[in-house]
Design an enzyme around this catalytic site. Sequence first.
Site, PDB file in Angstrom:
ATOM      1  N   THR A  13       6.295  18.629 -18.981  1.00  0.00           N
ATOM      2  CA  THR A  13       5.984  19.717 -18.380  1.00  0.00           C
ATOM      3  C   THR A  13       4.151  19.853 -18.510  1.00  0.00           C
ATOM      4  OG1 THR A  13       7.596  21.055 -18.594  1.00  0.00           O
ATOM      5  CG2 THR A  13       5.491  22.182 -18.220  1.00  0.00           C
TER       6      THR A  13
ATOM      7  N   LYS B 291      13.090  22.657  -4.501  1.00  0.00           N
ATOM      8  CA  LYS B 291      13.998  23.956  -5.243  1.00  0.00           C
ATOM      9  C   LYS B 291      13.143  24.444  -6.519  1.00  0.00           C
ATOM     10  CE  LYS B 291      17.526  21.413  -6.000  1.00  0.00           C
ATOM     11  NZ  LYS B 291      16.922  20.217  -5.254  1.00  0.00           N
TER      12      LYS B 291
ATOM     13  N   GLY C 124      16.573  16.128  -8.596  1.00  0.00           N
ATOM     14  CA  GLY C 124      17.498  15.299  -9.310  1.00  0.00           C
ATOM     15  C   GLY C 124      18.713  14.733  -8.512  1.00  0.00           C
ATOM     16  N   SER C 125      19.444  13.765  -9.114  1.00  0.00           N
ATOM     17  CA  SER C 125      20.583  13.101  -8.329  1.00  0.00           C
ATOM     18  C   SER C 125      21.752  14.076  -9.142  1.00  0.00           C
ATOM     19  CB  SER C 125      20.864  11.846  -8.570  1.00  0.00           C
ATOM     20  OG  SER C 125      19.954  10.901  -8.129  1.00  0.00           O
ATOM     21  N   GLY C 126      22.996  13.845  -8.536  1.00  0.00           N
ATOM     22  CA  GLY C 126      24.143  14.686  -8.916  1.00  0.00           C
ATOM     23  C   GLY C 126      24.532  15.825  -8.022  1.00  0.00           C
ATOM     24  N   HIS C 127      23.719  16.217  -7.155  1.00  0.00           N
ATOM     25  CA  HIS C 127      23.847  17.274  -6.047  1.00  0.00           C
ATOM     26  C   HIS C 127      24.183  16.596  -4.803  1.00  0.00           C
ATOM     27  CE1 HIS C 127      21.977  19.621  -8.927  1.00  0.00           C
ATOM     28  NE2 HIS C 127      20.874  19.077  -8.878  1.00  0.00           N
TER      29      HIS C 127
ATOM     30  N   HIS D 281      22.893  23.057 -12.524  1.00  0.00           N
ATOM     31  CA  HIS D 281      22.551  21.958 -13.687  1.00  0.00           C
ATOM     32  C   HIS D 281      23.154  22.410 -14.973  1.00  0.00           C
ATOM     33  CE1 HIS D 281      18.756  22.082 -11.132  1.00  0.00           C
ATOM     34  NE2 HIS D 281      19.038  20.867 -10.896  1.00  0.00           N
TER      35      HIS D 281
ATOM     36  N   ASP E  25       9.536  21.800 -29.470  1.00  0.00           N
ATOM     37  CA  ASP E  25      10.534  20.737 -29.902  1.00  0.00           C
ATOM     38  C   ASP E  25       9.666  19.467 -30.657  1.00  0.00           C
ATOM     39  OD1 ASP E  25       8.866  19.778 -28.006  1.00  0.00           O
ATOM     40  OD2 ASP E  25      10.203  19.285 -26.558  1.00  0.00           O
TER      41      ASP E  25
END
Length: 609
Positions: free
Chosen positions: A471, A105, A54-57, A238, A425
């Site tokens: 998933t 990861k 994911g982006s943001g790291h 996260h 969900d």
Amino acid sequence: MPSDKHWNYEKDLVTTSINGVCLANPFLKYIEAERVVYNSKNTTDKVTILSGGGSGHEPLHLGFVGDGLLDVAVSGSIFASPSVKQIVAGINSKPSNKGTIVVVKNYTGDILHFGLASERSKAQGSNIELLIVQDDVSVGRTKNGMVGRRGLAGTLLVHKIIGAKSSIDNHSSTLEEVHSLGQRVIDNLITIGVSLDRVTVPASNADKRSKEIEEEEEENEKFDELTKDEIEIGMGIHNEHGIKRVSPIPNVEDLAETLLAYLLDPNDKERYYVPYKKDDEWVLMINNLGATSNLELYAIQSIVNDKLNDIYGIKPVRIYTGAFTTALDGPGFSITLLNVTRAGGDEILRCLDNPTTAPGWNSSITKSQWSELGSHIITEPPAVNTVSSDVKFDSKTVEKILIQGCKNVIKVEPQITLYDTVAGDGDCGETLAAGANAITNSLKNGKLQTQDAVKFFDELGDLIETAMGGTSGGLYSIFISSMGTYLKKQEKEIGGFNVSKEQFADTLEAGLTGLQKYTRARVGDRTLMDTLIPFVETFKSTVDLSKAIEAANKGAESTRKLAAKFGRASYVGEDEFKRFDSEGGLPDPGAIGLAALIKGFIEGYNSSA
């Protein structure tokens, strides 16, 4: 404390940011449609290193693409894994005669998507090895026993070391040598994080995050936010919750002692992951989670270094300080330690010291190299490898099997949805029905090849992953792709053949083995594996479809009495389950759905006999 304000963007933030990184580096090429960045210089005669998430790291992952480090980086939306399609495009962007190492990861979405992409690429003839980074010590062995440790800032050291290993000595290292070194590094990595507060996510990208991340954030919302005079130890990258909150905020000297004890105390059996001896050499990395000032970060590094020496007799042989693996605007830091002696000694230090042009690692690009700059935008993604084989199915039989299986799933969808409304969900039935409808439509439109067995599994895996997503789509697709990989391998060994029941039993077993590399769920964990494993094992041992479906149904029904260990069902209170006491308990929706699918498959097979 982080601000809840962010700049506004007309264009997609992630895509625009990636373009900016590439503009600052003359050697990067950008496949914009797939968010793939690769080093245009490297030869095909080296082991390719691919990573992503994911982006943001940032600067992880694309900030470490360059000579001597990563060859390819694949970016998802903020805190969301890239899709299988993106990852496969990344693998195909830098084909290698020696093979590709895929670094990921240890998070469920990343494992499934990168794992499925690896299996799909293997089925298409690529040589792929996966490295799963696990370095977090905050969650102890007892609690993380089913899923393992999270992957944190130690990921960068894995990147740097194996990137150098694949490059030095004229790219002489083999895939096996690079992978082995990477695994030794992972086995000797430990990280602990701490933060003053949670991160805030730019609202313009909220609708683009994956379903898994949205679920995770909803779980986080059950907890109170940190108070003004409170910190959290063990917070993930996260927004995941850590192991304890501390108030009032301690001074950094005391905090450093606490964090180092989580990393190095041999009496803490829950977290003592890396044994060490007095003379072992260590690397220390202090990582900025995004919003800690450089003034403070280097002060923290100095204090941690002193505590290592004073308390543990450790004097690091290399120290790295900076923003390497961030969490957007996270106001915290993490400490990573690598036991160099246990991981490989001088070889590790040589790899760490090897020069690189990656901008995230002290890059030094010369004036003459800048003159090579050309357009870095690639408008067309790399061609996807097509697979074919002389391994054959009876096409009409396969179509009847699929059609009846899909009918069964659509029939039981309302009941599965009811179960999942309580246990999950609420979308399990809809997700399975989406997969069933996609298969039915593809058969109707002639878009699913059913005679070439290897090509069939390749197309079916892609179809299911796209239609179902999440998933469950990843799990089904990995199972399907692993079967295709097995049949392709069999063709290489014995030549073309028509698949018999006995050979299909072997193929199912191979699919299960492939799937079990990417999920720790087993019989008794209240998942679809309670249905799948008994079915595959019974069919393998008996080659009897009646006994196999009996075992599958029994396994699915057994979930009514099991406690959930994975997913949202593990959070549901006991009172919610009591309404289903009259039918023997609330079963796992995925297990029931898979049993219905298998039952339909067998009905379709029997009708064609």
